[in-house]
Enzyme design. Structure first.
Site, mmCIF file in Angstrom:
data_model
loop_
_atom_site.group_PDB
_atom_site.id
_atom_site.type_symbol
_atom_site.label_atom_id
_atom_site.label_comp_id
_atom_site.label_asym_id
_atom_site.label_seq_id
_atom_site.Cartn_x
_atom_site.Cartn_y
_atom_site.Cartn_z
ATOM 1 C CG HIS A 1 17.695 -86.102 12.976
ATOM 2 N ND1 HIS A 1 17.413 -85.082 13.841
ATOM 3 C CD2 HIS A 1 18.298 -85.531 11.895
ATOM 4 C CE1 HIS A 1 17.817 -83.934 13.315
ATOM 5 N NE2 HIS A 1 18.360 -84.179 12.128
ATOM 6 C CD GLU A 2 20.304 -87.158 9.172
ATOM 7 O OE1 GLU A 2 19.787 -86.528 8.221
ATOM 8 O OE2 GLU A 2 20.973 -86.598 10.047
ATOM 9 C CG HIS B 1 15.975 -84.098 7.960
ATOM 10 N ND1 HIS B 1 15.456 -82.875 8.310
ATOM 11 C CD2 HIS B 1 17.089 -84.266 8.728
ATOM 12 C CE1 HIS B 1 16.220 -82.318 9.253
ATOM 13 N NE2 HIS B 1 17.209 -83.145 9.521
ATOM 14 C CE1 TYR C 1 17.589 -78.385 7.886
ATOM 15 C CE2 TYR C 1 19.586 -77.638 6.772
ATOM 16 C CZ TYR C 1 18.974 -78.337 7.790
ATOM 17 O OH TYR C 1 19.747 -79.006 8.715
ATOM 18 C CD GLU D 1 18.327 -80.249 11.605
ATOM 19 O OE1 GLU D 1 18.549 -81.022 12.554
ATOM 20 O OE2 GLU D 1 18.620 -80.524 10.434
ATOM 21 C CG ASP E 1 23.208 -74.545 11.337
ATOM 22 O OD1 ASP E 1 23.275 -75.307 10.360
ATOM 23 O OD2 ASP E 1 22.648 -74.837 12.409
ATOM 24 C CG HIS F 1 21.681 -78.051 13.292
ATOM 25 N ND1 HIS F 1 22.018 -77.604 12.034
ATOM 26 C CD2 HIS F 1 21.476 -79.384 13.179
ATOM 27 C CE1 HIS F 1 22.033 -78.630 11.192
ATOM 28 N NE2 HIS F 1 21.707 -79.718 11.858
#
Length: 530
Positions: free
Chosen positions: A370-371, A374, A385, A394, A449, A454
């Protein structure tokens, strides 16, 4: 995980792409619009263009669709950013919008063209009234104002950078300094894009681009070593074979076995914050057996970063995060009891967890994938974002977490502990289980957020799940998602644009008459994105 955000449910009608067929046209041109009536895609056989390069042909192609997007001249409104050819030879040329030569933040168009045949144009062009043409605020004052806006008073990770841009706001192009501010802090990290009005000095907007694994916050790698293969124990007690290097008599977590090292000497490097937030240290071992309790988070971060690199390179032909063999750097044991992981625009960073709610965040392959994804997104679509583009950012990371960690459709299940009260962060098969929407009629409108990035990711997450299960292949679904991000999505692509982008990618890979294409149409329609 996601506690349901208090918000007003909006979208009185389902998100729909409006297909306006050009009456009487001699081609199959389609103009696709989102629910607000904004054009995001013009596709079909749009005719031939001339030019000695893809860049020259791109400008000619834009002039074919200027009436659809609403600009008068391609040359006056755009400048080339980059161009590349896909596996079929189609050139995808991205152009940034400019006003008087100054870039407009977040607005691009992409021309898709094969040997002069224009296949489509995707992106956004918003009609804006131009504000000031010249800055009166000094650059250093803009930087000071941006830093003050973050509330951070410590030492920055690096010197702030500034770029003069026009920022779209309420139909106006506001001349602004984009100030990028980076720092690490115990309570939260910062990778800010802050826009300071270049005339008044006021903050126009601010986006913290730190890409967390879940909502909330909660040194160099050396060189010149000899490659080796060691072993290590991971966060969950499993033994792994890991690629290391022998440097000055000690083994360190540097992987020189990948194609990135062969092409330009880049490595996969894993470092240790030692429960701090600034300095990172090499993870060393005398006998190449990394089995100490303080090494476990590093072992997993290193191993899973390598596995994710291998997937992107072997399955998608991408050489590291930037596509050209850039270093992959991870830092573990960030702060103390830190319950999150993030991509900061430079590297992946993992907290150790508090031992009550979470284990070390690098202990989950899907979190690492996941990271790292990005980072890939930064270099492909560059999705802003915030709001729908941020939710897509995301979601795309979640999707590749699910492709690599294919045993279930959960994110983070390998590192949750009983204190958290849930099995995972999110579910792609059933987003509602974790308080996330799975259909546009549940879309959450919120300022929290970054606009619920998310939370609202649950909608495209469910579309990916629908698609992958319908065709019986996460691998094919991942290839479509990657191709869409690389070739058909811009920084402000919204859900409607993502549907169009993934369909264009599917058509390029498998044909518009394929069962794969039909399955994808159904997958998006099932979540209310038509």
């Amino acid at each position: 995980m996601n506690k349901k955000l208090t918000a007003t449910l909006v979208m009185t009608s389902l998100l729909a792409s409006v297909f306006t067929l050009q009456a009487g046209a001699a081609n199959d041109k389609q103009v696709l619009k989102d629910e607000k009536g904004s054009v995001h895609t013009v596709t079909g056989s749009l005719g031939k263009v001339g030019g000695g390069s893809a860049e020259a042909r791109a400008f000619a192609a834009l002039d074919k669709v200027k009436a659809d997007f609403g600009f008068d001249s391609a040359a006056a409104n755009f400048k080339i950013k980059k161009s590349h050819k896909d596996e079929n030879g189609t050139a995808h040329t991205k152009l940034d919008r400019v006003i008087d030569g100054i870039p407009v933040f977040g607005e691009q168009l992409i021309v898709h063209e094969l040997d002069g045949d224009v296949q489509g144009v995707t992106g956004t062009f918003e009609k804006l009234s131009k504000g000031a043409s010249k800055a009166s605020v000094k650059e250093k004052d803009a930087v000071q104002g941006a830093i003050a806006h973050t509330g951070f008073t410590g030492e920055l990770s690096e010197a702030p950078t500034t770029t003069l841009v026009y920022y779209p706001q309420n139909g106006k192009a506001v001349l602004s300094y984009q100030v990028d501010v980076r720092y690490n802090a115990p309570d939260a990290a910062g990778n800010w894009q802050i826009f300071i009005d270049a005339v008044s000095g006021n903050v126009v907007d601010a986006i913290n681009k730190i890409d967390f694994a879940k909502p909330g916050g909660g040194g160099g790698g050396g060189g010149g070593g000899t490659g080796a293969t060691g072993t290590g124990t991971g966060v969950n007690g499993d033994r792994k074979s890991i690629n290391t290097s022998l440097v000055n008599g000690s083994y360190v977590l540097e992987d020189t076995t990948k194609h990135m090292f062969q092409t330009n000497g880049s490595k996969i490097v894993t470092l240790d914050y030692r429960n701090g937030t600034s300095t990172q240290y090499a993870v060393t071992d005398a006998d190449n057996v990394f089995d100490a309790s303080t090494q476990r988070a590093a072992v997993d971060a290193h191993y899973y970063a390598g596995a994710t690199y291998d997937y992107y390179y072997n399955q998608l032909g991408r050489n590291s995060i930037n596509g050209s063999g850039s270093e992959i750097k991870s830092g573990v044991r960030y702060y103390s009891g830190y319950n999150n992981a993030f991509w900061d625009g430079r590297q992946m960073t993992y907290g150790d967890g508090d031992g009550v709610n979470f284990k070390a965040f690098s202990g989950a392959l899907d979190v690492v994938a996941h990271e790292l994804t990005h980072g890939v997104t930064d270099y492909t679509s560059g999705l802003v974002y915030r709001d729908q583009s941020g939710a897509l950012n995301e979601s795309w990371s979640d999707a590749f977490g699910a492709v690599l960690d294919s045993g279930d459709w959960l994110l983070g299940e390998d590192i949750t502990l009983p204190g958290y009260g849930a099995k995972a962060f999110r579910s792609m098969s059933d987003p509602n289980t974790y308080g996330d929407p799975d259909h546009m009629n549940e879309y959450v409108n919120t300022s929290s957020d970054n606009g619920g990035v998310h939370t609202n990711s649950g909608i495209p997450n469910k579309a990916f799940y629908n698609f992958a299960t319908a065709i019986g292949s996460r691998s094919i679904a991942g290839k479509v998602w990657y191709t869409a991000s690389r070739d058909y999505m811009t920084s402000r692509t919204n859900f409607s644009g993502a549907r169009a982008a993934t369909l264009q990618a599917t058509a390029a890979l498998y044909g518009s008459n394929s069962s794969t294409y039909t399955a994808l149409q159904s997958a998006w329609s099932a979540v209310g994105v038509n």
